[in-house]
Motif scaffolding. Structure first.
Motif, PDB file in Angstrom:
ATOM      1  N   GLY A  70       0.678  -1.444   0.017  1.00 54.13           N
ATOM      2  CA  GLY A  70      -0.049  -0.080  -0.056  1.00 54.13           C
ATOM      3  C   GLY A  70       0.791   1.251  -0.061  1.00 54.13           C
ATOM      4  O   GLY A  70       2.076   1.100  -0.355  1.00 54.13           O
ATOM      5  N   GLY A  71       0.129   2.279   0.374  1.00 55.37           N
ATOM      6  CA  GLY A  71       1.176   3.732   0.472  1.00 55.37           C
ATOM      7  C   GLY A  71       1.248   4.226  -0.964  1.00 55.37           C
ATOM      8  O   GLY A  71       0.270   4.280  -1.832  1.00 55.37           O
ATOM      9  N   ALA A  72       2.649   5.004  -0.901  1.00 56.24           N
ATOM     10  CA  ALA A  72       2.596   5.591  -2.146  1.00 56.24           C
ATOM     11  C   ALA A  72       4.258   5.854  -2.377  1.00 56.24           C
ATOM     12  O   ALA A  72       4.912   5.144  -1.491  1.00 56.24           O
ATOM     13  CB  ALA A  72       2.213   7.088  -1.836  1.00 56.24           C
ATOM     14  N   LEU A  73       4.639   5.945  -3.434  1.00 59.41           N
ATOM     15  CA  LEU A  73       5.921   6.066  -3.878  1.00 59.41           C
ATOM     16  C   LEU A  73       6.029   7.233  -5.098  1.00 59.41           C
ATOM     17  O   LEU A  73       5.516   7.246  -6.015  1.00 59.41           O
ATOM     18  CB  LEU A  73       6.602   4.735  -4.621  1.00 59.41           C
ATOM     19  CG  LEU A  73       7.754   4.874  -5.250  1.00 59.41           C
ATOM     20  CD1 LEU A  73       9.041   4.783  -4.329  1.00 59.41           C
ATOM     21  CD2 LEU A  73       7.999   3.657  -6.417  1.00 59.41           C
ATOM     22  N   SER A  74       7.136   8.281  -4.674  1.00 60.77           N
ATOM     23  CA  SER A  74       7.237   9.417  -5.494  1.00 60.77           C
ATOM     24  C   SER A  74       8.884   8.938  -6.101  1.00 60.77           C
ATOM     25  O   SER A  74       9.519   8.703  -5.409  1.00 60.77           O
ATOM     26  CB  SER A  74       7.534  10.639  -4.867  1.00 60.77           C
ATOM     27  OG  SER A  74       6.071  10.890  -4.320  1.00 60.77           O
ATOM     28  N   LEU A  75       8.894   9.220  -7.301  1.00 62.88           N
ATOM     29  CA  LEU A  75      10.138   9.338  -8.174  1.00 62.88           C
ATOM     30  C   LEU A  75      10.322  10.171  -9.227  1.00 62.88           C
ATOM     31  O   LEU A  75       9.206  10.929  -9.762  1.00 62.88           O
ATOM     32  CB  LEU A  75      10.464   7.809  -8.718  1.00 62.88           C
ATOM     33  CG  LEU A  75       9.246   7.404  -9.837  1.00 62.88           C
ATOM     34  CD1 LEU A  75      10.037   6.551 -10.813  1.00 62.88           C
ATOM     35  CD2 LEU A  75       8.341   6.495  -9.237  1.00 62.88           C
ATOM     36  N   GLN A  76      11.414  10.310  -9.854  1.00 63.63           N
ATOM     37  CA  GLN A  76      11.455  11.054 -10.910  1.00 63.63           C
ATOM     38  C   GLN A  76      11.757  10.315 -12.407  1.00 63.63           C
ATOM     39  O   GLN A  76      12.265   9.132 -12.158  1.00 63.63           O
ATOM     40  CB  GLN A  76      12.825  12.088 -10.947  1.00 63.63           C
ATOM     41  CG  GLN A  76      12.750  12.871  -9.700  1.00 63.63           C
ATOM     42  CD  GLN A  76      14.150  13.474  -9.247  1.00 63.63           C
ATOM     43  OE1 GLN A  76      15.071  12.679  -8.815  1.00 63.63           O
ATOM     44  NE2 GLN A  76      14.476  14.637  -9.784  1.00 63.63           N
ATOM     45  N   LEU A  77      11.143  10.532 -13.339  1.00 60.44           N
ATOM     46  CA  LEU A  77      11.319  10.059 -14.790  1.00 60.44           C
ATOM     47  C   LEU A  77      12.082  10.968 -15.473  1.00 60.44           C
ATOM     48  O   LEU A  77      11.815  12.437 -15.080  1.00 60.44           O
ATOM     49  CB  LEU A  77       9.918   9.628 -15.466  1.00 60.44           C
ATOM     50  CG  LEU A  77       9.331   8.468 -14.699  1.00 60.44           C
ATOM     51  CD1 LEU A  77       8.000   8.438 -15.540  1.00 60.44           C
ATOM     52  CD2 LEU A  77      10.079   7.355 -14.510  1.00 60.44           C
ATOM     53  N   TRP A  78      12.967  10.739 -16.463  1.00 60.02           N
ATOM     54  CA  TRP A  78      13.917  11.724 -17.221  1.00 60.02           C
ATOM     55  C   TRP A  78      13.534  11.741 -18.273  1.00 60.02           C
ATOM     56  O   TRP A  78      13.674  10.754 -19.220  1.00 60.02           O
ATOM     57  CB  TRP A  78      15.450  11.430 -16.596  1.00 60.02           C
ATOM     58  CG  TRP A  78      15.734  11.266 -15.004  1.00 60.02           C
ATOM     59  CD1 TRP A  78      15.496  10.331 -14.291  1.00 60.02           C
ATOM     60  CD2 TRP A  78      16.041  12.460 -14.388  1.00 60.02           C
ATOM     61  NE1 TRP A  78      15.875  10.854 -13.057  1.00 60.02           N
ATOM     62  CE2 TRP A  78      16.297  12.004 -12.915  1.00 60.02           C
ATOM     63  CE3 TRP A  78      16.319  13.578 -14.870  1.00 60.02           C
ATOM     64  CZ2 TRP A  78      16.526  12.929 -11.875  1.00 60.02           C
ATOM     65  CZ3 TRP A  78      16.733  14.598 -13.899  1.00 60.02           C
ATOM     66  CH2 TRP A  78      16.910  14.323 -12.380  1.00 60.02           C
TER      67      TRP A  78
END
Length: 193
Positions: A70-78
């Motif tokens: 569950g929860g969330a994940l933040s990331l960068q796409l380039w």
């Protein structure tokens, strides 16, 4: 007002679908690794820090993006070594996921990014619960979770493009009265392309 967003709601979400999406986005030019450094980075989301880069391996990214716990994940796409696309995977209360893309800082590249994201959506059309494209952030205060997931929330200002499941459109007072284009299992409102 923000600089815009693209929200994509998926009915089913797991590690396998996360990996498939990240591979598809990579082929469309939205890469998980920074081309200059080769690093894959997630972004912290508190409570001790916000927005700091944390390196992660490509092998860890699939399960993390699958929201196994569950929860969330933040990331960068380039797009290139200096231009990133903020991306957030967020588990939905009744299953599935919302995938949020921030369109700020893209300038003239925004159209290419929106087109790439739309291709990825269309490749998973049957599993899509809906999406919202708002290029200028005019509707950032709207409860899009509520609209897309069938809660009937009011739409005070319309985004550039909105798609919801046919059953949601039929039971939402504003959407039922609006002119949309049926593309089963979704109805699309305000198509910009």
């Amino acid at each position: 007002m923000s600089d815009g967003f693209y929200y994509w709601y998926r009915q089913v979400w797991d590690t396998s679908r996360s990996l498939q999406l990240l591979d598809a986005l990579d082929r469309l030019g939205l890469r998980t690794a920074n081309p200059a450094t080769g690093l894959v980075t997630t972004l912290t989301s508190g409570p001790d820090s916000w927005g700091e880069q944390e390196p992660i391996t490509a092998q860890e990214l699939g399960p993390a993006g699958g929201l196994v716990h569950g929860g969330a994940l933040s990331l960068q796409l380039w797009l290139d070594a200096g231009t990133d696309l903020y991306t957030r995977f967020r588990a939905l209360p009744k299953g599935g996921a919302a995938i949020e893309f921030g369109l700020d800082g893209l300038g003239e590249r925004q159209d290419r990014v929106v087109d790439s994201l739309s291709r990825a959506v269309h490749d998973s059309w049957q599993e899509t619960a809906g999406y919202v494209i708002d290029r200028y952030g005019r509707t950032e205060d709207t409860d899009w979770d509520g609209v897309i997931l069938g809660g009937g929330e009011r739409i005070d200002e319309w985004p550039d493009e909105l798609a919801v499941r046919e059953s949601v459109a039929a039971h939402h007072a504003q959407l039922a009265a609006a002119e949309g284009m049926s593309n089963p299992p979704l109805v699309v409102f305000g198509r910009t392309s």
